[in-house]
Structure formats: structure tokens, C-alpha cells
Design a protein around this motif. Structure first.
Motif, short mmCIF file in Angstrom:
data_model
loop_
_atom_site.label_atom_id
_atom_site.label_comp_id
_atom_site.label_asym_id
_atom_site.label_seq_id
_atom_site.Cartn_x
_atom_site.Cartn_y
_atom_site.Cartn_z
N CYS A 1 50.68 42.05 33.74
CA CYS A 1 49.20 41.44 33.50
C CYS A 1 48.98 40.23 34.50
N ARG A 2 47.81 40.13 34.85
CA ARG A 2 47.34 39.04 35.72
C ARG A 2 46.16 38.78 35.38
N ILE A 3 45.48 37.45 35.57
CA ILE A 3 44.33 36.71 35.32
C ILE A 3 43.85 36.02 36.59
N ASP A 4 42.64 36.13 37.06
CA ASP A 4 42.41 35.71 38.15
C ASP A 4 41.08 34.73 37.84
N SER A 5 40.75 33.83 38.57
CA SER A 5 39.57 33.04 38.52
C SER A 5 38.26 33.81 39.30
N LYS A 6 37.08 33.04 39.17
CA LYS A 6 35.95 33.82 40.02
C LYS A 6 36.30 33.85 41.52
N ASN A 7 37.01 33.14 42.04
CA ASN A 7 37.47 33.08 43.34
C ASN A 7 38.46 33.87 43.60
N GLY A 8 39.22 34.65 42.64
CA GLY A 8 40.30 35.46 43.07
C GLY A 8 41.74 34.75 43.00
N ASP A 9 41.56 33.43 42.62
CA ASP A 9 42.80 32.84 42.37
C ASP A 9 43.66 33.13 41.42
N LEU A 10 44.84 33.33 41.50
CA LEU A 10 45.99 33.81 40.32
C LEU A 10 46.06 32.50 39.53
#
Length: 292
Positions: free
Chosen positions: A200-209
Motif C-alpha cells: 500500500c502506498r499513499i501519495d500527495s497531490k504532486n505524486g510524492d510518496l
């Protein structure tokens, strides 16, 4: 098994994949007319020679994205696309995400393995990504399941090179989870799996991990019966999207069932593999290099 002529065509295409060759060049090299080559190749593979070259160049592009520092523009030119826009459209059509997103997401899924990718939409809401376009398959299995009547199946379909992997995955908005800590739980069963696990991975609006766990420190190996596994992550305020799935590295088969997302108390320890401020010392140390 392909005929000798089609095997010769594929070998020649692969040997000169990134060269500025025309159909006439391939025909001259192989020793047949371009019309005979075209008919034979289409009949046995279902693809035109041009379609095969395009797909293989996109596969090469995925390797450049993961294993080089080349910009997307440089990769598009290296793979003979007329523009970055044309390359992005073609890549997104085949891989279900633009090249920048692919580079960002796939590097984190398998941080120690080598990669390249494919996609399919055989199961509603899910898509398949991985290292070799023909090496993995995904389906809803009605014969093997933990509860209910079906499970998700991910399996290797061909010979594996070192570092290849497949993942059945999906993505959704983080909007309803922002500021919370959640547990993703599931049941997994494996058969002769080299390496397997949920991720599972969570990203910011800019696609940053922002948060990530792929069970690399507690991976599943070999043949195992149904077992319960979980991942616990925080969803920071700047979170925008959540991505998750089942990962199979190398050969083998795996089934996943009973996937569940639920909010948990902050007292439940996270499994986040990305370093945080809390992991750092409060002050710099050994500035004079006197301590050993």
C-alpha cells in the motif's frame, strides 16, 4: 511455437529495436520480401510488425524510466516517438498511467528488484502491472477462495528473469481518510511463490510518496495456506491518493481475499517503511569524528 521465419523476424526486430530501420531494412536482413514478412508475422502473432515494434519500444521505455536518469523527453526520442506528447499518450494507453506516474509508483513497489510493466482490466476495479507484459496473469478465481465465492488470483505464466514482478492493484482518493490511521488487512494464499506480499502506498497531490509498505521485511515465500496479513499507515493532511495491491516477485502463484480497510487508533503501530522525522536524532552527533 512460431515458425522459423517468424522466429527470425522477432530476433531481427529485437536486435535492431532502437535503430531507424524501415520494413525494407528488416526484409533485406532476413532475406524475404516485405510482403511475405508482413503476412507471415500477422498470421502467427496477430500483430503487424509496426505494432510489435511499438509495444516493444514502450517496454524499453519503461526500463529507461526505472533504471536511468533520462528525462521523459529524452526517453521519447530514444524510443523514436515524434514528441513527448505522443509518447505519453501511447504509454498511458498501454500501461494505464502516464510515464511520470509509472516511474514514481513502480520504483517504490519493488525497491530492490528490476522492472518493466503491463496492464489489463479483466477484473472490475483492478488492473495488472508488472515487469514483463506476458509474464503474469490476473483473474477472479471461483475455485480457490477464503470467504464468499471468489478470490483475486495473480500468477506467473512464463519464464522469469531475475527481478521481474507482477502486481494486481487499484487506486482511490484519500479524501475520506485524511488525518486518520488505517489498517489494510487481507488473507493471502501462495503456491511456489518466490516472493509475495500485499502493498500500500499513499501519495500527495504532486505524486510524492508519503507513506509506503510492501511487506518486504516480512515477505511470503513458497507454498502457504490462507494467512492473515495487515498494513497500517497514516494518511497525512496533504494526501491525495491511495494505491494498493498484491505483489508477486518472480515465479509462482498467489491468491488474495477479504481485503478490508478500517480506521484504527493511533496506539496501533504503523508498518510504514519510509523514514520519518521521529526516526532522526534531535541533534547532530560526532561532528568531530572522534567517536567510533
Amino acid at each position: 511455437m512460431y515458425s522459423l521465419i517468424v522466429q527470425d523476424i522477432i530476433t531481427t526486430l529485437e536486435d535492431h529495436l532502437l535503430e531507424h530501420w524501415q520494413l525494407e531494412d528488416y526484409a533485406k536482413k532476413i532475406g524475404y520480401s516485405k510482403f511475405h514478412l508482413t503476412r507471415s508475422f500477422k498470421k502467427e502473432t496477430g500483430l503487424t510488425i509496426g505494432e510489435y515494434i511499438r509495444k516493444r519500444r514502450l517496454a524499453m521505455a519503461s526500463l529507461f524510466l526505472l533504471h536511468s536518469d533520462l528525462s521523459i523527453m529524452e526517453i521519447s526520442l530514444e524510443c523514436h516517438f515524434q514528441s513527448q506528447e505522443a509518447f505519453t499518450r501511447a504509454f498511458k494507453e498501454l500501461y494505464n498511467m502516464p510515464p511520470g506516474k509509472y516511474r514514481n509508483l513502480m520504483k517504490s513497489i519493488m525497491r530492490t528488484e528490476e522492472q518493466e510493466m503491463t496492464t489489463t482490466n479483466e477484473v472490475k476495479g483492478w488492473f495488472l502491472s508488472g515487469t514483463n507484459p506476458a509474464a503474469y496473469t490476473m483473474k477472479a478465481d471461483t475455485e480457490v477462495f477464503h470467504t464468499g465465492t471468489k478470490s483475486g488470483y495473480l500468477g506467473c505464466t512464463g519464464a522469469m528473469d531475475e527481478g521481474q514482478f507482477g502486481t494486481m492493484m487499484q487506486s482511490f482518493s484519500a479524501k475520506n481518510w485524511v488525518g486518520k490511521r488505517f489498517k489494510m488487512s487481507c488473507f493471502i494464499k501462495t503456491k511456489e511463490a518466490v516472493k509475495c506480499g500485499a502493498w500500500c502506498r499513499i501519495d500527495s497531490k504532486n505524486g510524492d510518496l508519503l507513506q509506503f509498505d510492501n511487506m518486504d521485511n516480512r515477505a511470503i515465500h513458497g507454498t502457504t495456506d490462507w494467512n492473515y496479513y495487515s498494513i497500517v499507515l497514516d494518511v497525512p493532511e496533504d494526501s491525495a491518493s491511495i494505491h494498493f495491491g498484491l505483489l508477486l516477485s518472480g515465479a509462482g502463484e498467489a491468491w488474495i481475499d477479504g481485503i478490508k480497510f478500517e480506521e484504527v487508533e493511533k496506539s496501533v503501530a504503523t508498518t510504514n517503511m519510509i523514514g520519518s522525522v521521529g526516526d532522526l536524532p534531535l541533534e547532530p552527533v560526532n561532528l568531530g569524528f572522534d567517536d567510533f
